[in-house]
Scaffold this motif. Structure first.
Motif, PDB file in Angstrom:
ATOM      1  N   ARG A   3      94.870  -6.443  55.610  1.00  0.00           N
ATOM      2  CA  ARG A   3      94.678  -7.004  56.601  1.00  0.00           C
ATOM      3  C   ARG A   3      95.762  -7.387  57.546  1.00  0.00           C
ATOM      4  O   ARG A   3      96.768  -7.570  56.591  1.00  0.00           O
ATOM      5  CB  ARG A   3      93.711  -8.323  56.789  1.00  0.00           C
ATOM      6  CG  ARG A   3      92.391  -8.817  56.800  1.00  0.00           C
ATOM      7  CD  ARG A   3      91.580  -9.930  57.255  1.00  0.00           C
ATOM      8  NE  ARG A   3      92.446 -10.681  56.267  1.00  0.00           N
ATOM      9  CZ  ARG A   3      91.318 -11.542  56.518  1.00  0.00           C
ATOM     10  NH1 ARG A   3      91.055 -12.221  57.470  1.00  0.00           N
ATOM     11  NH2 ARG A   3      92.184 -12.836  55.312  1.00  0.00           N
ATOM     12  N   TYR A  31      92.814 -11.237  63.123  1.00  0.00           N
ATOM     13  CA  TYR A  31      92.887 -10.564  62.067  1.00  0.00           C
ATOM     14  C   TYR A  31      91.803  -9.382  62.744  1.00  0.00           C
ATOM     15  O   TYR A  31      90.756  -9.691  62.635  1.00  0.00           O
ATOM     16  CB  TYR A  31      92.387 -11.091  60.891  1.00  0.00           C
ATOM     17  CG  TYR A  31      93.033 -11.877  60.643  1.00  0.00           C
ATOM     18  CD1 TYR A  31      94.092 -11.695  59.643  1.00  0.00           C
ATOM     19  CD2 TYR A  31      92.501 -13.133  60.264  1.00  0.00           C
ATOM     20  CE1 TYR A  31      95.076 -12.318  58.959  1.00  0.00           C
ATOM     21  CE2 TYR A  31      93.212 -14.072  58.977  1.00  0.00           C
ATOM     22  CZ  TYR A  31      95.126 -13.867  58.927  1.00  0.00           C
ATOM     23  OH  TYR A  31      96.093 -14.409  58.633  1.00  0.00           O
ATOM     24  N   THR A  51      79.117 -10.588  59.951  1.00  0.00           N
ATOM     25  CA  THR A  51      80.638 -10.575  58.572  1.00  0.00           C
ATOM     26  C   THR A  51      80.110  -9.452  57.953  1.00  0.00           C
ATOM     27  O   THR A  51      79.179  -9.168  57.078  1.00  0.00           O
ATOM     28  CB  THR A  51      80.604 -11.796  58.757  1.00  0.00           C
ATOM     29  OG1 THR A  51      80.703 -12.998  59.850  1.00  0.00           O
ATOM     30  CG2 THR A  51      81.177 -11.801  57.536  1.00  0.00           C
ATOM     31  N   LYS A  62      81.361  -7.471  53.727  1.00  0.00           N
ATOM     32  CA  LYS A  62      82.477  -8.069  52.533  1.00  0.00           C
ATOM     33  C   LYS A  62      82.838  -7.341  51.691  1.00  0.00           C
ATOM     34  O   LYS A  62      82.564  -7.183  50.636  1.00  0.00           O
ATOM     35  CB  LYS A  62      81.984  -9.416  51.533  1.00  0.00           C
ATOM     36  CG  LYS A  62      81.602 -10.552  52.318  1.00  0.00           C
ATOM     37  CD  LYS A  62      81.171 -11.826  51.946  1.00  0.00           C
ATOM     38  CE  LYS A  62      80.886 -13.627  51.654  1.00  0.00           C
ATOM     39  NZ  LYS A  62      81.282 -14.099  50.708  1.00  0.00           N
ATOM     40  N   SER A  89      86.596  -5.934  50.704  1.00  0.00           N
ATOM     41  CA  SER A  89      86.527  -7.295  51.666  1.00  0.00           C
ATOM     42  C   SER A  89      88.686  -7.719  51.173  1.00  0.00           C
ATOM     43  O   SER A  89      87.804  -8.428  50.096  1.00  0.00           O
ATOM     44  CB  SER A  89      86.465  -8.032  52.513  1.00  0.00           C
ATOM     45  OG  SER A  89      87.020  -8.713  52.921  1.00  0.00           O
ATOM     46  N   ALA A 106      89.880 -10.157  52.414  1.00  0.00           N
ATOM     47  CA  ALA A 106      89.280 -11.351  52.644  1.00  0.00           C
ATOM     48  C   ALA A 106      88.629 -12.143  51.940  1.00  0.00           C
ATOM     49  O   ALA A 106      86.799 -11.238  52.345  1.00  0.00           O
ATOM     50  CB  ALA A 106      89.550 -12.186  54.417  1.00  0.00           C
ATOM     51  N   PRO A 107      88.151 -13.089  51.230  1.00  0.00           N
ATOM     52  CA  PRO A 107      87.079 -13.833  50.865  1.00  0.00           C
ATOM     53  C   PRO A 107      85.468 -13.791  51.601  1.00  0.00           C
ATOM     54  O   PRO A 107      85.080 -13.776  51.376  1.00  0.00           O
ATOM     55  CB  PRO A 107      87.385 -15.130  50.014  1.00  0.00           C
ATOM     56  CG  PRO A 107      88.722 -14.856  49.996  1.00  0.00           C
ATOM     57  CD  PRO A 107      89.243 -14.083  50.875  1.00  0.00           C
ATOM     58  N   GLU A 108      85.907 -15.108  52.644  1.00  0.00           N
ATOM     59  CA  GLU A 108      85.178 -15.085  53.900  1.00  0.00           C
ATOM     60  C   GLU A 108      84.622 -13.318  54.600  1.00  0.00           C
ATOM     61  O   GLU A 108      83.621 -13.605  54.700  1.00  0.00           O
ATOM     62  CB  GLU A 108      86.072 -15.768  54.772  1.00  0.00           C
ATOM     63  CG  GLU A 108      87.217 -15.226  55.304  1.00  0.00           C
ATOM     64  CD  GLU A 108      87.998 -15.326  55.333  1.00  0.00           C
ATOM     65  OE1 GLU A 108      89.463 -14.993  55.893  1.00  0.00           O
ATOM     66  OE2 GLU A 108      88.351 -15.186  53.953  1.00  0.00           O
ATOM     67  N   GLY A 109      85.466 -12.047  54.130  1.00  0.00           N
ATOM     68  CA  GLY A 109      84.850 -11.111  54.904  1.00  0.00           C
ATOM     69  C   GLY A 109      85.391 -10.878  55.946  1.00  0.00           C
ATOM     70  O   GLY A 109      86.255 -11.386  56.116  1.00  0.00           O
ATOM     71  N   SER A 137      84.920  -9.707  60.064  1.00  0.00           N
ATOM     72  CA  SER A 137      84.969  -9.818  61.499  1.00  0.00           C
ATOM     73  C   SER A 137      84.265  -8.435  62.162  1.00  0.00           C
ATOM     74  O   SER A 137      85.731  -7.754  62.440  1.00  0.00           O
ATOM     75  CB  SER A 137      85.021 -11.266  61.793  1.00  0.00           C
ATOM     76  OG  SER A 137      84.664 -12.041  61.219  1.00  0.00           O
TER      77      SER A 137
END
Length: 236
Positions: free
Chosen positions: A111, A117, A187, A189, A207, A209-212, A214
């Protein structure tokens, strides 16, 4: 008796005059000596060449060495030209390296910037052990295939072939969304990257980022593969 003496005197005088004329015709070579054989040889040489060639020979003192020297120079020039052609061929060979494949690349995502982001960077490292060429842009599917691929931004297209040596990476800037609070996003992942232009297969990228991530199908865009991200061309 007087008549005989007069005739003898006249004969001697005529002989002397003839000898003098012969010596005058033979000429002097600057040392006081001139042979008739030399004169005959010079006459033959001049007769065998054109008047202009004879004049040129008289001025330069030679007839064959100049042509030989010129031929040598031309041959050297041809050799140098061939060498230049070889160098050009080497450059062309490098520019026409085999196409990179997903199997020979390690593709990762990172990212960019801070929240919200909106951008990420794709990196494709050549792990094949041989040079290869990255063509055009990655065909990214963030969502299902029915939603289409992320479209490319024309201004980011490089002017020269992107050749990756072993261990070297190519990069792509990708815009996922505009980051607005009221923006409609989804989202993901993991997503796929296909080297469509290369016919080199597909890679699944997780991804960063663990949260995925956007993403907004209305705003996403991708750049072309380059050996470095360039301000301006990749700023979108």
């Amino acid at each position: 008796m007087r008549t005989f003496r007069n005739r003898t005197t006249v004969l001697a005088a005529a002989t002397t005059a003839a000898l003098a004329l012969t010596l005058t015709a033979c000429g002097d070579d600057g040392t006081g000596t001139r042979s008739e054989g030399s004169a005959a040889s010079d006459s033959a040489t001049v007769a065998a060449t054109s008047p202009k060639a004879a004049d040129d020979a008289a001025e330069t003192g030679t007839t064959g060495s100049t042509a030989t020297s010129t031929g040598t120079t031309q041959a050297a020039g041809a050799t140098k030209s061939a060498g230049g052609s070889g160098d050009s061929g080497g450059t062309s060979a490098k520019a026409s390296a085999p196409l990179c494949t997903a199997e020979g690349l390690q593709i990762t995502a990172e990212r960019q910037d801070g929240p919200p982001y909106t951008h990420l960077t794709l990196s494709a490292k050549n792990t094949s052990g041989a040079g290869c060429e990255m063509k055009e842009y990655p065909h990214i599917h963030f969502l299902d295939n029915a939603r289409g691929i992320v479209p490319p931004v024309a201004k980011s297209k490089p002017q020269t072939p992107v050749i990756l040596e072993p261990g070297q990476s190519a990069y792509v800037a990708v815009r996922m969304s505009e980051g607005g609070r009221k923006e409609s996003t989804e989202t993901v992942k993991e997503f796929t990257v296909t080297l469509k232009a290369n016919g080199g297969g597909m890679a699944v990228v997780k991804s960063p980022a663990p949260e995925g991530l956007s993403v907004n199908p209305q705003k996403w865009a991708t750049g072309y593969w380059t050996t470095e991200l360039r301000n301006g061309a990749d700023d979108f």
